[in-house]
Design a protein around this motif. Structure first.
Motif, PDB file in Angstrom:
ATOM      1  N   PHE A 151      -3.320  11.164 -13.227  1.00 16.76           N
ATOM      2  CA  PHE A 151      -3.058   9.762 -13.551  1.00 16.76           C
ATOM      3  C   PHE A 151      -4.301   8.928 -13.247  1.00 16.76           C
ATOM      4  O   PHE A 151      -5.018   9.193 -12.273  1.00 16.76           O
ATOM      5  CB  PHE A 151      -1.904   9.216 -12.698  1.00 16.76           C
ATOM      6  N   ALA A 152      -4.527   7.912 -14.060  1.00 15.64           N
ATOM      7  CA  ALA A 152      -5.624   6.967 -13.826  1.00 15.64           C
ATOM      8  C   ALA A 152      -5.031   5.599 -13.520  1.00 15.64           C
ATOM      9  O   ALA A 152      -4.046   5.183 -14.152  1.00 15.64           O
ATOM     10  CB  ALA A 152      -6.514   6.879 -15.063  1.00 15.64           C
ATOM     11  N   GLU A 153      -5.636   4.907 -12.579  1.00 13.94           N
ATOM     12  CA  GLU A 153      -5.196   3.549 -12.282  1.00 13.94           C
ATOM     13  C   GLU A 153      -5.651   2.643 -13.412  1.00 13.94           C
ATOM     14  O   GLU A 153      -6.824   2.648 -13.779  1.00 13.94           O
ATOM     15  CB  GLU A 153      -5.750   3.071 -10.945  1.00 13.94           C
ATOM     16  N   ILE A 161       4.535  -8.271  -2.622  1.00 20.02           N
ATOM     17  CA  ILE A 161       4.079  -6.898  -2.779  1.00 20.02           C
ATOM     18  C   ILE A 161       3.349  -6.759  -4.109  1.00 20.02           C
ATOM     19  O   ILE A 161       3.860  -7.171  -5.155  1.00 20.02           O
ATOM     20  CB  ILE A 161       5.271  -5.917  -2.733  1.00 20.02           C
ATOM     21  N   ASP A 162       2.153  -6.181  -4.040  1.00 15.70           N
ATOM     22  CA  ASP A 162       1.392  -5.860  -5.240  1.00 15.70           C
ATOM     23  C   ASP A 162       1.880  -4.518  -5.785  1.00 15.70           C
ATOM     24  O   ASP A 162       2.375  -3.669  -5.039  1.00 15.70           O
ATOM     25  CB  ASP A 162      -0.102  -5.742  -4.926  1.00 15.70           C
ATOM     26  N   VAL A 163       1.698  -4.328  -7.084  1.00 18.07           N
ATOM     27  CA  VAL A 163       2.108  -3.090  -7.738  1.00 18.07           C
ATOM     28  C   VAL A 163       0.943  -2.550  -8.566  1.00 18.07           C
ATOM     29  O   VAL A 163       0.421  -3.254  -9.439  1.00 18.07           O
ATOM     30  CB  VAL A 163       3.334  -3.306  -8.651  1.00 18.07           C
ATOM     31  N   ALA A 164       0.550  -1.315  -8.270  1.00 14.86           N
ATOM     32  CA  ALA A 164      -0.492  -0.650  -9.051  1.00 14.86           C
ATOM     33  C   ALA A 164       0.155   0.102 -10.203  1.00 14.86           C
ATOM     34  O   ALA A 164       1.210   0.716 -10.044  1.00 14.86           O
ATOM     35  CB  ALA A 164      -1.273   0.319  -8.173  1.00 14.86           C
ATOM     36  N   TYR A 165      -0.483   0.043 -11.353  1.00 11.69           N
ATOM     37  CA  TYR A 165      -0.048   0.784 -12.537  1.00 11.69           C
ATOM     38  C   TYR A 165      -0.966   1.982 -12.720  1.00 11.69           C
ATOM     39  O   TYR A 165      -2.189   1.842 -12.730  1.00 11.69           O
ATOM     40  CB  TYR A 165      -0.131  -0.098 -13.782  1.00 11.69           C
ATOM     41  N   PRO A 222       0.831  -1.212   0.000  1.00  9.56           N
ATOM     42  CA  PRO A 222       0.000   0.000   0.000  1.00  9.56           C
ATOM     43  C   PRO A 222       0.865   1.262   0.000  1.00  9.56           C
ATOM     44  O   PRO A 222       1.981   1.263   0.520  1.00  9.56           O
ATOM     45  CB  PRO A 222      -0.774  -0.111   1.308  1.00  9.56           C
ATOM     46  N   ASN A 223       0.328   2.327  -0.571  1.00 13.44           N
ATOM     47  CA  ASN A 223       1.017   3.620  -0.567  1.00 13.44           C
ATOM     48  C   ASN A 223      -0.014   4.708  -0.878  1.00 13.44           C
ATOM     49  O   ASN A 223      -0.073   5.227  -1.995  1.00 13.44           O
ATOM     50  CB  ASN A 223       2.168   3.638  -1.572  1.00 13.44           C
ATOM     51  N   ASP A 224      -0.831   5.028   0.111  1.00 10.71           N
ATOM     52  CA  ASP A 224      -1.912   5.994  -0.077  1.00 10.71           C
ATOM     53  C   ASP A 224      -1.419   7.366  -0.509  1.00 10.71           C
ATOM     54  O   ASP A 224      -2.051   8.038  -1.325  1.00 10.71           O
ATOM     55  CB  ASP A 224      -2.749   6.131   1.200  1.00 10.71           C
ATOM     56  N   ALA A 225      -0.272   7.811   0.015  1.00 10.20           N
ATOM     57  CA  ALA A 225       0.242   9.137  -0.336  1.00 10.20           C
ATOM     58  C   ALA A 225       0.595   9.208  -1.814  1.00 10.20           C
ATOM     59  O   ALA A 225       0.250  10.177  -2.498  1.00 10.20           O
ATOM     60  CB  ALA A 225       1.453   9.477   0.529  1.00 10.20           C
ATOM     61  N   SER A 226       1.278   8.197  -2.329  1.00  5.71           N
ATOM     62  CA  SER A 226       1.660   8.196  -3.737  1.00  5.71           C
ATOM     63  C   SER A 226       0.436   8.066  -4.633  1.00  5.71           C
ATOM     64  O   SER A 226       0.333   8.752  -5.660  1.00  5.71           O
ATOM     65  CB  SER A 226       2.650   7.074  -4.018  1.00  5.71           C
ATOM     66  N   ILE A 227      -0.491   7.220  -4.263  1.00  6.98           N
ATOM     67  CA  ILE A 227      -1.721   7.082  -5.050  1.00  6.98           C
ATOM     68  C   ILE A 227      -2.466   8.405  -5.092  1.00  6.98           C
ATOM     69  O   ILE A 227      -2.918   8.846  -6.151  1.00  6.98           O
ATOM     70  CB  ILE A 227      -2.600   5.947  -4.493  1.00  6.98           C
ATOM     71  N   GLY A 228      -2.583   9.072  -3.954  1.00 12.66           N
ATOM     72  CA  GLY A 228      -3.251  10.365  -3.909  1.00 12.66           C
ATOM     73  C   GLY A 228      -2.566  11.398  -4.781  1.00 12.66           C
ATOM     74  O   GLY A 228      -3.234  12.161  -5.497  1.00 12.66           O
ATOM     75  N   LEU A 229      -1.240  11.454  -4.745  1.00 15.76           N
ATOM     76  CA  LEU A 229      -0.494  12.400  -5.575  1.00 15.76           C
ATOM     77  C   LEU A 229      -0.740  12.129  -7.048  1.00 15.76           C
ATOM     78  O   LEU A 229      -1.051  13.043  -7.819  1.00 15.76           O
ATOM     79  CB  LEU A 229       1.008  12.324  -5.264  1.00 15.76           C
ATOM     80  N   HIS A 230      -0.619  10.883  -7.449  1.00 19.55           N
ATOM     81  CA  HIS A 230      -0.791  10.551  -8.864  1.00 19.55           C
ATOM     82  C   HIS A 230      -2.215  10.858  -9.343  1.00 19.55           C
ATOM     83  O   HIS A 230      -2.396  11.441 -10.407  1.00 19.55           O
ATOM     84  CB  HIS A 230      -0.412   9.095  -9.123  1.00 19.55           C
TER      85      HIS A 230
END
Length: 162
Positions: A135-137, A152-156, A122-130
């Motif tokens: 950026f779209a997931e 570890i999972d990786v979101a694109y 998980p990385n809520d801060a990075s997801i929020g920034l992107h």
């Protein structure tokens, strides 16, 4: 202040980056990276006419961001992978947004058409920034990496830069 990085910044960047290598799953590197290796990486990005930026405060580097080729095959030429790292003390103060905005501006002036960001979860801060920067997931790779004895999972995330 945000400016273009040079190979002379390599030691400062290595000092900022290596705690992420040692202590987090944000990067999938296991071993700390030398200043010489960072200098080679900076030069490789600059040789591709892509942006490599640093954020400075009080004369010291507090963050860096860059875009590198996504994959080596010819058809991927216009797709880049972006990365950003901040010193722990600089998080949550707008430095990341300013640095990433400057990076995206540089990409829009380059040959890049698409920016890809890979985020270890998980990385809520990075997801929020992107997300806040448009950026779209576009997907998640499940158990894509293994570090510190866990999967570890990786979101694109993806953004059109043209």
């Amino acid at each position: 202040m945000i400016r273009n990085a040079t190979v002379a910044d390599a030691a400062a960047i290595a000092s900022l980056y290596n705690p992420y290598v040692r202590d987090t799953v944000i990067t999938f590197e296991y071993d700390e990276v030398s200043a010489d290796a960072i200098a080679e990486r900076i030069q490789a990005v600059l040789d591709k006419e892509l942006p490599y930026l640093v954020a400075e405060e009080d004369g010291g580097i507090v963050g860096f961001a860059y875009a590198a080729p996504y994959r080596p095959r010819a058809a991927y030429l216009h797709t880049v992978e972006t990365s950003i790292y901040l010193g722990m003390e600089s998080r949550g103060r707008g430095t990341g947004r300013a640095l990433y905005t400057a990076l995206l501006d540089g990409l829009r002036a380059s040959h890049a058409h698409s920016a890809i960001a890979l985020i270890a979860l998980p990385n809520d801060a990075s997801i929020g920034l992107h997300r806040s920067l448009g950026f779209a997931e576009v997907g998640t790779l499940v158990e894509a990496g293994r570090k510190f004895d866990r999967w570890i999972d990786v979101a694109y995330f993806q953004l059109s830069t043209s």
